[in-house]
Design an enzyme around this catalytic site. Structure first.
Site, PDB file in Angstrom:
ATOM      1  N   ASP A 165       5.263  -3.404  -0.306  1.00  0.00           N
ATOM      2  CA  ASP A 165       5.037  -1.766  -0.815  1.00  0.00           C
ATOM      3  C   ASP A 165       3.405  -1.466  -0.662  1.00  0.00           C
ATOM      4  O   ASP A 165       2.986  -2.365  -1.110  1.00  0.00           O
ATOM      5  CB  ASP A 165       5.734  -1.665  -1.898  1.00  0.00           C
ATOM      6  CG  ASP A 165       5.818  -0.248  -2.627  1.00  0.00           C
ATOM      7  OD1 ASP A 165       5.717   0.481  -1.788  1.00  0.00           O
ATOM      8  OD2 ASP A 165       6.082  -0.060  -3.741  1.00  0.00           O
TER       9      ASP A 165
ATOM     10  N   HIS B  40       1.355   1.357   7.840  1.00  0.00           N
ATOM     11  CA  HIS B  40       2.489   0.463   8.386  1.00  0.00           C
ATOM     12  C   HIS B  40       1.933  -0.394   9.514  1.00  0.00           C
ATOM     13  O   HIS B  40       2.569  -1.632   9.357  1.00  0.00           O
ATOM     14  CB  HIS B  40       3.663   1.496   8.623  1.00  0.00           C
ATOM     15  CG  HIS B  40       4.352   2.383   8.037  1.00  0.00           C
ATOM     16  ND1 HIS B  40       4.652   1.585   6.573  1.00  0.00           N
ATOM     17  CD2 HIS B  40       4.631   3.540   7.875  1.00  0.00           C
ATOM     18  CE1 HIS B  40       5.325   2.510   5.775  1.00  0.00           C
ATOM     19  NE2 HIS B  40       5.174   3.941   6.361  1.00  0.00           N
TER      20      HIS B  40
ATOM     21  N   SER C 188      14.775   0.312   4.498  1.00  0.00           N
ATOM     22  CA  SER C 188      15.989   0.157   3.421  1.00  0.00           C
ATOM     23  C   SER C 188      16.931   1.280   3.783  1.00  0.00           C
ATOM     24  O   SER C 188      16.706   2.262   4.628  1.00  0.00           O
ATOM     25  CB  SER C 188      15.535   0.514   1.923  1.00  0.00           C
ATOM     26  OG  SER C 188      15.202   2.023   1.717  1.00  0.00           O
TER      27      SER C 188
ATOM     28  N   GLU D 102      17.636   3.725   2.332  1.00  0.00           N
ATOM     29  CA  GLU D 102      17.153   4.856   1.978  1.00  0.00           C
ATOM     30  C   GLU D 102      16.149   5.412   2.590  1.00  0.00           C
ATOM     31  O   GLU D 102      15.726   6.570   2.461  1.00  0.00           O
ATOM     32  CB  GLU D 102      16.954   4.839   0.360  1.00  0.00           C
ATOM     33  CG  GLU D 102      18.085   4.549  -0.632  1.00  0.00           C
ATOM     34  CD  GLU D 102      18.597   3.138  -0.564  1.00  0.00           C
ATOM     35  OE1 GLU D 102      18.090   2.441  -0.382  1.00  0.00           O
ATOM     36  OE2 GLU D 102      20.026   3.254  -0.619  1.00  0.00           O
TER      37      GLU D 102
ATOM     38  N   ARG E 180      13.212   9.729   4.802  1.00  0.00           N
ATOM     39  CA  ARG E 180      11.766   9.704   4.893  1.00  0.00           C
ATOM     40  C   ARG E 180      11.431  10.848   5.979  1.00  0.00           C
ATOM     41  O   ARG E 180      12.432  11.093   6.789  1.00  0.00           O
ATOM     42  CB  ARG E 180      10.718   8.780   5.227  1.00  0.00           C
ATOM     43  CG  ARG E 180      10.707   7.637   4.006  1.00  0.00           C
ATOM     44  CD  ARG E 180       9.796   6.590   4.183  1.00  0.00           C
ATOM     45  NE  ARG E 180       9.817   5.640   3.113  1.00  0.00           N
ATOM     46  CZ  ARG E 180       8.675   5.017   2.687  1.00  0.00           C
ATOM     47  NH1 ARG E 180       7.726   4.939   3.293  1.00  0.00           N
ATOM     48  NH2 ARG E 180       8.726   4.398   1.524  1.00  0.00           N
TER      49      ARG E 180
ATOM     50  N   LEU F  92      10.529 -22.127   9.682  1.00  0.00           N
ATOM     51  CA  LEU F  92      10.858 -21.087   8.582  1.00  0.00           C
ATOM     52  C   LEU F  92      11.876 -20.366   9.379  1.00  0.00           C
ATOM     53  O   LEU F  92      12.024 -19.778  10.231  1.00  0.00           O
ATOM     54  CB  LEU F  92       9.731 -20.511   8.732  1.00  0.00           C
ATOM     55  CG  LEU F  92       9.602 -19.310   7.709  1.00  0.00           C
ATOM     56  CD1 LEU F  92       9.472 -19.319   6.280  1.00  0.00           C
ATOM     57  CD2 LEU F  92       8.386 -18.198   8.236  1.00  0.00           C
TER      58      LEU F  92
ATOM     59  N   ARG G 126       7.082  -8.069  -5.238  1.00  0.00           N
ATOM     60  CA  ARG G 126       6.582  -6.659  -4.846  1.00  0.00           C
ATOM     61  C   ARG G 126       5.398  -6.361  -4.978  1.00  0.00           C
ATOM     62  O   ARG G 126       4.661  -6.325  -6.310  1.00  0.00           O
ATOM     63  CB  ARG G 126       7.456  -5.736  -5.809  1.00  0.00           C
ATOM     64  CG  ARG G 126       7.488  -4.253  -5.257  1.00  0.00           C
ATOM     65  CD  ARG G 126       8.178  -3.225  -6.120  1.00  0.00           C
ATOM     66  NE  ARG G 126       8.248  -2.128  -5.321  1.00  0.00           N
ATOM     67  CZ  ARG G 126       9.346  -1.163  -5.067  1.00  0.00           C
ATOM     68  NH1 ARG G 126      10.292  -1.569  -5.712  1.00  0.00           N
ATOM     69  NH2 ARG G 126       9.046  -0.124  -4.471  1.00  0.00           N
TER      70      ARG G 126
HETATM   71  C1  FPP Z   1       6.596   0.499   2.062  1.00  0.00           C
HETATM   72  O1  FPP Z   1       5.301   1.246   2.031  1.00  0.00           O
HETATM   73  C2  FPP Z   1       6.727  -0.053   3.605  1.00  0.00           C
HETATM   74  C3  FPP Z   1       7.896   0.351   4.152  1.00  0.00           C
HETATM   75  C4  FPP Z   1       8.884   1.300   3.955  1.00  0.00           C
HETATM   76  C5  FPP Z   1       7.786  -0.348   5.668  1.00  0.00           C
HETATM   77  C6  FPP Z   1       7.432  -1.675   5.529  1.00  0.00           C
HETATM   78  C7  FPP Z   1       7.308  -1.976   7.044  1.00  0.00           C
HETATM   79  C8  FPP Z   1       6.490  -2.810   7.797  1.00  0.00           C
HETATM   80  C9  FPP Z   1       5.244  -3.277   6.913  1.00  0.00           C
HETATM   81  C10 FPP Z   1       6.389  -3.038   9.158  1.00  0.00           C
HETATM   82  C11 FPP Z   1       6.674  -4.353   9.459  1.00  0.00           C
HETATM   83  C12 FPP Z   1       8.060  -5.021   9.389  1.00  0.00           C
HETATM   84  C13 FPP Z   1       8.572  -5.438  10.728  1.00  0.00           C
HETATM   85  C14 FPP Z   1       9.783  -6.325  10.525  1.00  0.00           C
HETATM   86  C15 FPP Z   1       7.807  -5.274  11.973  1.00  0.00           C
HETATM   87  P1  FPP Z   1       5.398   2.531   1.436  1.00  0.00           P
HETATM   88  O2  FPP Z   1       5.277   3.257   2.889  1.00  0.00           O
HETATM   89  O3  FPP Z   1       6.153   3.009   0.535  1.00  0.00           O
HETATM   90  O4  FPP Z   1       4.018   2.757   0.684  1.00  0.00           O
HETATM   91  P2  FPP Z   1       3.588   3.813  -0.438  1.00  0.00           P
HETATM   92  O5  FPP Z   1       4.699   3.358  -1.630  1.00  0.00           O
HETATM   93  O6  FPP Z   1       2.351   3.423  -0.607  1.00  0.00           O
HETATM   94  O7  FPP Z   1       4.027   5.142   0.228  1.00  0.00           O
END
Ligand code: FPP
Length: 243
Positions: free
Chosen positions: A22, A39, A67, A69, A73, A133, A186
């Site tokens: 997160d 991201h 997710s 959910e 977005r 792993l 988290r």
């Molecule tokens: C949460 O941060 C993150 C996500 C919803 C996406 C996670 C995805 C990646 C890190 C990409 C890598 C994964 C793979 C499998 C290649 P947020 O957007 O909710 O952050 P915020 O709460 O600060 O808005």
């Protein structure tokens, strides 16, 4: 001196770590960048954390990538994330394989476009014999959806109610091939489960480091493992009295 002492690892390293990655959006905003830059930085960081897991002897890593959910977005963010996932398969799969990681998917593959679905399937097939792993990627995953899916499958299989016990339910979850997580992390300081591994994390230790995911590197993972090592896991029982 054991390897664990050299690395300052506790005697017991969690066998399975699960991570809610997160804070990508806030990491980007703090730098005046678009959310997708966060991201991308989060994706780069994933490589570092996978390497560190291999180094520390963690056997299973489960990451919450998207997710059920997250579809709500903004469209641009969802399509940007899909592009990032697509690129990751092109750029990182060979390295993942070299590291000895076995890729698995938990969640639903529907919802992905055909090309991405094919890449996921190829990645799983290509790495299936690796054993350093196991990397479970939770993509289009929601824990409630997983439990509903498990119940539907049990009914389809015609099971009697007396046959249903905890082990049986576990065996119908997407994570059936992995032990329950010992440690769930988290990042970003938020303290919620957000529909992640609700059944599997019943007795996990939870840690909420106050850093955004792109900044959660090897040292922060080591600190989380050390904190895990200092916890007493009681599984609902009592700690034996010291004499
Ligand atoms: C949460 O941060 C993150 C996500 C919803 C996406 C996670 C995805 C990646 C890190 C990409 C890598 C994964 C793979 C499998 C290649 P947020 O957007 O909710 O952050 P915020 O709460 O600060 O808005």
């Amino acid at each position: 001196m054991s390897n664990n002492t050299k690395l300052d690892l506790p005697e017991i390293v969690p066998q399975h770590i699960a991570i809610i990655m997160d804070g990508n959006g806030r990491w980007a905003r703090r730098r005046g960048l678009p959310r997708l830059a966060g991201h991308r930085a989060g994706t780069e960081n994933l490589r570092r954390v996978i390497e560190a897991c291999v180094e520390f002897g963690v056997k299973y890593l489960t990451i919450y990538a998207f997710s059920t959910e997250n579809w709500t977005r903004p469209r641009d963010e969802v399509s940007g994330l899909m592009r990032i996932f697509d690129d990751v398969f092109d750029r990182e799969l060979a390295e993942l394989d070299r590291q000895g990681a076995q890729l698995r998917h938990i969640g639903r593959l529907d919802g992905l476009n055909d090309s991405l679905r094919e890449k996921v399937r190829n990645g799983i097939a290509m790495t299936k014999d690796n054993d350093r792993l196991v990397l479970n990627v939770a993509f289009n995953y929601g824990s409630r959806d997983e439990i509903v899916h498990a119940i539907q499958e049990m009914i389809k299989d015609g099971l009697d109610s007396e046959e249903v016990d905890e082990d049986l339910v576990s065996s119908y979850l997407f994570t059936a091939q992995s032990p329950d997580p010992d440690l769930v992390i988290r990042t970003s300081g938020e303290q919620r489960t957000s529909n992640f591994l609700l059944w599997q994390s019943a007795y996990s230790e939870w840690i909420f480091p106050d850093v955004y995911w792109p900044d959660f590197g090897r040292d922060e993972l080591l600190a989380a493992i050390q904190e895990f090592g200092s916890r007493e896991r009681r599984y609902g029982g009592l700690v034996p009295q010291q004499t």
